[in-house]
Design a protein around this motif. Structure first.
Motif, PDB file in Angstrom:
ATOM      1  N   UNK A 147       0.835  -1.208   0.000  1.00  0.00           N
ATOM      2  CA  UNK A 147       0.000   0.000   0.000  1.00  0.00           C
ATOM      3  C   UNK A 147       0.869   1.257   0.000  1.00  0.00           C
ATOM      4  N   UNK A 148       1.936   1.248   0.815  1.00  0.00           N
ATOM      5  CA  UNK A 148       2.838   2.404   0.855  1.00  0.00           C
ATOM      6  C   UNK A 148       3.533   2.603  -0.493  1.00  0.00           C
ATOM      7  N   UNK A 149       4.012   1.513  -1.085  1.00  0.00           N
ATOM      8  CA  UNK A 149       4.713   1.616  -2.358  1.00  0.00           C
ATOM      9  C   UNK A 149       3.778   2.079  -3.471  1.00  0.00           C
ATOM     10  N   UNK A 150       2.558   1.568  -3.470  1.00  0.00           N
ATOM     11  CA  UNK A 150       1.608   1.960  -4.513  1.00  0.00           C
ATOM     12  C   UNK A 150       1.190   3.416  -4.365  1.00  0.00           C
ATOM     13  N   UNK A 151       1.053   3.878  -3.147  1.00  0.00           N
ATOM     14  CA  UNK A 151       0.744   5.297  -2.938  1.00  0.00           C
ATOM     15  C   UNK A 151       1.876   6.176  -3.458  1.00  0.00           C
ATOM     16  N   UNK A 152       3.121   5.748  -3.204  1.00  0.00           N
ATOM     17  CA  UNK A 152       4.277   6.496  -3.696  1.00  0.00           C
ATOM     18  C   UNK A 152       4.321   6.489  -5.222  1.00  0.00           C
ATOM     19  N   UNK A 153       4.034   5.321  -5.814  1.00  0.00           N
ATOM     20  CA  UNK A 153       4.073   5.203  -7.271  1.00  0.00           C
ATOM     21  C   UNK A 153       2.993   6.051  -7.928  1.00  0.00           C
ATOM     22  N   UNK A 154       1.790   6.028  -7.402  1.00  0.00           N
ATOM     23  CA  UNK A 154       0.711   6.810  -8.005  1.00  0.00           C
ATOM     24  C   UNK A 154       0.933   8.303  -7.809  1.00  0.00           C
ATOM     25  N   UNK A 155       1.571   8.684  -6.698  1.00  0.00           N
ATOM     26  CA  UNK A 155       1.907  10.089  -6.504  1.00  0.00           C
ATOM     27  C   UNK A 155       2.912  10.570  -7.536  1.00  0.00           C
ATOM     28  N   UNK A 156       3.898   9.708  -7.859  1.00  0.00           N
ATOM     29  CA  UNK A 156       4.878  10.071  -8.881  1.00  0.00           C
ATOM     30  C   UNK A 156       4.222  10.189 -10.252  1.00  0.00           C
ATOM     31  N   UNK A 157       3.275   9.300 -10.563  1.00  0.00           N
ATOM     32  CA  UNK A 157       2.577   9.392 -11.845  1.00  0.00           C
ATOM     33  C   UNK A 157       1.747  10.667 -11.933  1.00  0.00           C
ATOM     34  N   UNK A 158       1.179  11.081 -10.810  1.00  0.00           N
ATOM     35  CA  UNK A 158       0.419  12.341 -10.811  1.00  0.00           C
ATOM     36  C   UNK A 158       1.324  13.516 -11.160  1.00  0.00           C
ATOM     37  N   UNK A 159       2.564  13.501 -10.646  1.00  0.00           N
ATOM     38  CA  UNK A 159       3.512  14.566 -10.981  1.00  0.00           C
ATOM     39  C   UNK A 159       3.876  14.547 -12.464  1.00  0.00           C
ATOM     40  N   UNK A 160       3.763  13.385 -13.108  1.00  0.00           N
ATOM     41  CA  UNK A 160       4.052  13.268 -14.536  1.00  0.00           C
ATOM     42  C   UNK A 160       2.842  13.610 -15.399  1.00  0.00           C
ATOM     43  N   UNK A 161       1.736  13.995 -14.766  1.00  0.00           N
ATOM     44  CA  UNK A 161       0.566  14.433 -15.524  1.00  0.00           C
ATOM     45  C   UNK A 161      -0.508  13.389 -15.721  1.00  0.00           C
ATOM     46  N   UNK A 162      -0.430  12.252 -15.029  1.00  0.00           N
ATOM     47  CA  UNK A 162      -1.449  11.214 -15.163  1.00  0.00           C
ATOM     48  C   UNK A 162      -2.504  11.394 -14.074  1.00  0.00           C
ATOM     49  N   UNK A 163      -3.742  11.544 -14.503  1.00  0.00           N
ATOM     50  CA  UNK A 163      -4.831  11.745 -13.565  1.00  0.00           C
ATOM     51  C   UNK A 163      -5.319  10.443 -12.963  1.00  0.00           C
ATOM     52  N   UNK A 164      -6.313  10.505 -12.071  1.00  0.00           N
ATOM     53  CA  UNK A 164      -6.874   9.297 -11.453  1.00  0.00           C
ATOM     54  C   UNK A 164      -7.380   8.320 -12.516  1.00  0.00           C
ATOM     55  N   UNK A 165      -7.000   7.064 -12.356  1.00  0.00           N
ATOM     56  CA  UNK A 165      -7.445   6.036 -13.284  1.00  0.00           C
ATOM     57  C   UNK A 165      -6.628   5.932 -14.556  1.00  0.00           C
ATOM     58  N   UNK A 166      -5.682   6.846 -14.780  1.00  0.00           N
ATOM     59  CA  UNK A 166      -4.892   6.818 -16.014  1.00  0.00           C
ATOM     60  C   UNK A 166      -3.622   5.981 -15.884  1.00  0.00           C
ATOM     61  N   UNK A 167      -3.144   5.789 -14.683  1.00  0.00           N
ATOM     62  CA  UNK A 167      -1.953   4.983 -14.460  1.00  0.00           C
ATOM     63  C   UNK A 167      -2.303   3.653 -13.829  1.00  0.00           C
ATOM     64  N   UNK A 168      -1.325   2.792 -13.734  1.00  0.00           N
ATOM     65  CA  UNK A 168      -1.524   1.498 -13.089  1.00  0.00           C
ATOM     66  C   UNK A 168      -0.255   1.110 -12.352  1.00  0.00           C
ATOM     67  N   UNK A 169      -0.362   0.115 -11.483  1.00  0.00           N
ATOM     68  CA  UNK A 169       0.796  -0.381 -10.752  1.00  0.00           C
ATOM     69  C   UNK A 169       0.975  -1.863 -11.047  1.00  0.00           C
ATOM     70  N   UNK A 170       2.231  -2.312 -11.007  1.00  0.00           N
ATOM     71  CA  UNK A 170       2.555  -3.733 -11.185  1.00  0.00           C
ATOM     72  C   UNK A 170       3.403  -4.167  -9.999  1.00  0.00           C
ATOM     73  N   UNK A 171       2.993  -5.233  -9.348  1.00  0.00           N
ATOM     74  CA  UNK A 171       3.706  -5.724  -8.171  1.00  0.00           C
ATOM     75  C   UNK A 171       4.660  -6.860  -8.562  1.00  0.00           C
ATOM     76  N   UNK A 172       5.716  -6.983  -7.784  1.00  0.00           N
ATOM     77  CA  UNK A 172       6.595  -8.151  -7.884  1.00  0.00           C
ATOM     78  C   UNK A 172       7.234  -8.369  -6.522  1.00  0.00           C
ATOM     79  N   UNK A 173       7.913  -9.500  -6.381  1.00  0.00           N
ATOM     80  CA  UNK A 173       8.564  -9.819  -5.107  1.00  0.00           C
ATOM     81  C   UNK A 173       9.820 -10.641  -5.380  1.00  0.00           C
ATOM     82  N   UNK A 174      10.832 -10.456  -4.524  1.00  0.00           N
ATOM     83  CA  UNK A 174      12.072 -11.232  -4.589  1.00  0.00           C
ATOM     84  C   UNK A 174      12.035 -12.282  -3.487  1.00  0.00           C
TER      85      UNK A 174
END
Length: 684
Positions: free
Chosen positions: A509-536
């Motif tokens: 949840x913390x990582x996705x909030x950070x990622x969506x905040x960065x996309x907002x700074x790049x000009x992507x509005x709500x619903x325009x971006x997406x997140x992809x999860x992975x794990x090591x």
């Protein structure tokens, strides 16, 4: 009415490639200009101007610029790292000296190996008191007095680039953030990189070096980006090593993310183009003037790694897995002290370049060998760059006399060695990673990429070589196919049996909030971006992890079980075994990752109408070409070919940015998307 143009600019060692896309009309224009190593921004500006001139467009018609750059990579490869300082935790001042115990090629093959100089010598390391444990809990408070002393020491020494890496700051960045505040007050001219912002995962040595590499290239990269952004009349996006682009303003804060950005764009462009022709998994070969870059695309996606190196420096940022070899068109042929013919890795580059460029070059290169054997025309770029074949022939003659060979044998030997150098790079990224190279077609592009394609099929037994349209500009085209992308990571080392799903849910949840905040700074509005999860993940006791994609949805017990299942499958695929349902080898979670992705509109690749199967309309004449011997060889213009046209070797197929020498025993056929598919007529 203003047009909407998107322009991709890829700066290489010899040429700067430009592709302009008209988003509304769908038209594409490609061109090249000579690179300007002294100031790459000059070639950038010239290339954009040249593309606008071909389109009859104005600067205000440009909606966006996407750029692949080698500025950061070149500084590291050339060892231009000056006046760099390091601040770390008290008691860990020798972390760079200790490094890792591994040596190249194992101890048996490295008896005379000497540890290379550290990126920061120990006399430019300063330590600060304070200590966190691996959970982020504070064991000793941050020592302000020693922090101030360190900042003042660097100020008095005139050291302006500083990396900060405190023990376990991936778990809690508060000590590093306080150090930056002190540096800003005591040494305001310093350029500072913090490990908690560059690489927020464990392994102190790799995190330290990655942070220092970021600090080392930040001054040059910031200056370069500000120069080209100041000349651009549109938003500037910069290609990152992870396969995405980001605004120049954000990239300037973490310039390390741009290492290998040009090769990454090439691999993505190749994957995009050949996917339309039904090739989901391929090996890509990007041949330039200075080097050749190879990568693997599996099911349409280039493979990623966080175990990369740039020069001698380990860099643990997400990057497309690329192997680079000094085997480009400008690679220099030379006679070793033992009398053997060698090719590369040194390159003649853009200035002076090969002998045949007539720009003051004095050494034979791979391009000169191709020119002497007639495998490339006596001019490049549609006549823009005339070649001095006589100068190349004189150089090859002199080299041949040193070697006791005929000129033809010497030139052919140069090309044979270059082909084997490329073949070894392909083996390194396939066979050494458990892949059978014979299962994958080769996608050859770049100005020099297709020149040795037939020989590589022979050497490696690959089923076919695919040469996309305008191969010399495919990396620049790839920049127009790339989404905005940023990566975020947190280390949480815990055995699967003891894992609380709520922990995973909170971190994601913390990582996705950070990622969506960065996309907002790049000009992507709500619903325009997406997140992809992975794990090591890894088996308990292993030293390295395997990364697997993680599903969307609530991170509950079912989510955890699915990720573990994917880990077992991936481990078995990579290494031939796994410990599924074996309690003696428990699974351990190490890193959780999220990528924030902002999609962009991709170019269209329309199908072409089928031709009549007669390639003679594309034939322009003949010229003597040396393969197994000299013979008059038909020459074809690629743009006149139609789908279904097949050409039997020997032949030479020419276009604006590249040339394909089709050896005897090979056939090239144009597919419906304009790709030339080369196959061997018979296999031994």
């Amino acid at each position: 009415m203003a047009r909407r143009l998107r322009i991709g600019i890829d700066t290489g060692g010899t040429f700067t490639d430009v592709v302009a896309l008209d988003e509304e009309g769908g038209g594409v224009v490609t061109t090249k200009t000579h690179s300007t190593p002294a100031d790459p921004a000059e070639a950038f500006t010239a290339g954009v101007g040249k593309a606008l001139g071909l389109l009859g467009a104005e600067p205000e018609d440009v909606a966006a610029l996407s750029h692949g750059t080698t500025v950061a990579t070149n500084r590291l490869l050339e060892g231009r790292i000056d006046d760099l300082g390091f601040i770390t935790t008290e008691g860990f001042e020798f972390i760079l000296e200790i490094a890792r115990q591994s040596v190249p090629d194992g101890y048996g093959n490295s008896y005379f190996w000497v540890k290379p100089p550290r990126i920061v010598p120990v006399h430019r390391v300063r330590t600060v008191g304070g200590r966190l444990d691996h959970t982020g809990a504070e064991l000793r408070p941050f020592d302000e007095e020693s922090a101030v002393a360190a900042a003042r020491w660097f100020r008095e020494a005139g050291i302006l680039a500083i990396g900060v890496c405190f023990l376990h700051s991936y778990a809690d960045p508060s000590h590093e953030l306080r150090m930056r505040e002190i540096l800003a007050r005591e040494h305001p001219d310093a350029v500072v990189s913090l490990s908690c912002e560059v690489l927020r995962e464990y392994r102190e040595y790799e995190r330290s070096v990655t942070t220092l590499v970021d600090a080392a290239v930040k001054p040059a990269m910031t200056g370069y980006l500000s120069r080209i952004a100041g000349r651009a009349a549109a938003p500037l996006l910069v290609m990152k090593s992870n396969g995405g682009v980001l605004s120049a303003e954000e990239v300037a804060r973490q310039p390390i993310t741009t290492v290998l950005s040009g090769p990454a764009a090439g691999a993505l462009g190749a994957a995009f183009v050949v996917a339309h022709s039904g090739h989901g998994s391929v090996v890509t070969l990007d041949g330039g003037g200075t080097s050749t870059d190879v990568a693997v695309v599996l099911d349409g996606e280039p493979t990623l790694t966080t175990e990369g190196t740039i020069g001698r420096h380990p860099v643990k940022i997400p990057m497309i897995d690329i192997v680079t070899v000094g085997a480009g068109g400008g690679s220099v042929a030379w006679r070793s002290p033992e009398g053997a013919l060698k090719v590369g890795p040194r390159s003649a580059g853009a200035d002076p370049g090969p002998l045949c460029y007539g720009r003051g070059g004095t050494e034979v290169t791979v391009t000169d060998a191709h020119a002497v054997l007639g495998r490339i025309p006596p001019h490049l770029l549609g006549g823009e760059v005339p070649l001095d074949v006589d100068a190349a022939a004189a150089g090859v003659d002199a080299l041949a006399k040193e070697l006791g060979l005929t000129s033809e044998r010497a030139a052919a030997g140069v090309l044979e060695i270059s082909a084997w150098n490329q073949a070894n790079a392909i083996r390194q990224i396939t066979v050494k990673r458990g892949l059978d190279v014979r299962d994958y077609p080769l996608v050859a592009f770049g100005g020099s990429g297709p020149l040795l394609a037939c020989r590589l099929l022979d050497v490696l037994g690959m089923p076919a070589a695919v040469v996309p349209e305008n191969p010399g500009n495919l990396s620049a085209f790839g920049l127009l196919t790339v989404d905005v992308k940023n990566d975020y990571v947190r280390t949480r080392v815990v055995r699967d049996a003891e894992l609380d799903p709520a922990l995973i849910a909170g971190v994601y949840a913390d990582l996705e909030e950070e990622a969506m905040g960065a996309l907002a700074l790049e000009g992507f509005g709500p619903g325009e971006g997406r997140v992809a999860r992975s794990a090591d993940l890894r088996y308990y006791g292993q030293a390295f992890e395997v990364r697997v994609p993680a599903p969307a949805g609530e991170p509950d017990d079912a989510f955890r079980a699915e990720v573990v299942r994917r880990f077992h499958d991936a481990h078995e695929s990579l290494y031939g075994y796994c410990y599924r349902d074996d309690p003696r080898h428990p699974v351990e979670w190490v890193n959780l990752r999220v990528s924030g992705i902002g999609p962009i509109a991709r170019p269209r690749l329309p199908e072409r109408p089928q031709g009549d199967g007669d390639p003679s309309r594309a034939r322009t004449g003949t010229r003597p070409v040396y393969f197994d011997g000299w013979e008059d060889t038909p020459v074809y213009r690629r743009e006149r070919l139609a789908p279904g046209d097949a050409i039997e070797g020997p032949a030479v197929i020419e276009e604006f940015g590249s040339t394909i020498p089709l050896h005897p025993g090979f056939t090239a056929e144009l597919d419906r998307h304009g790709n030339l598919v080369i196959t061997a007529n018979t296999r031994a």
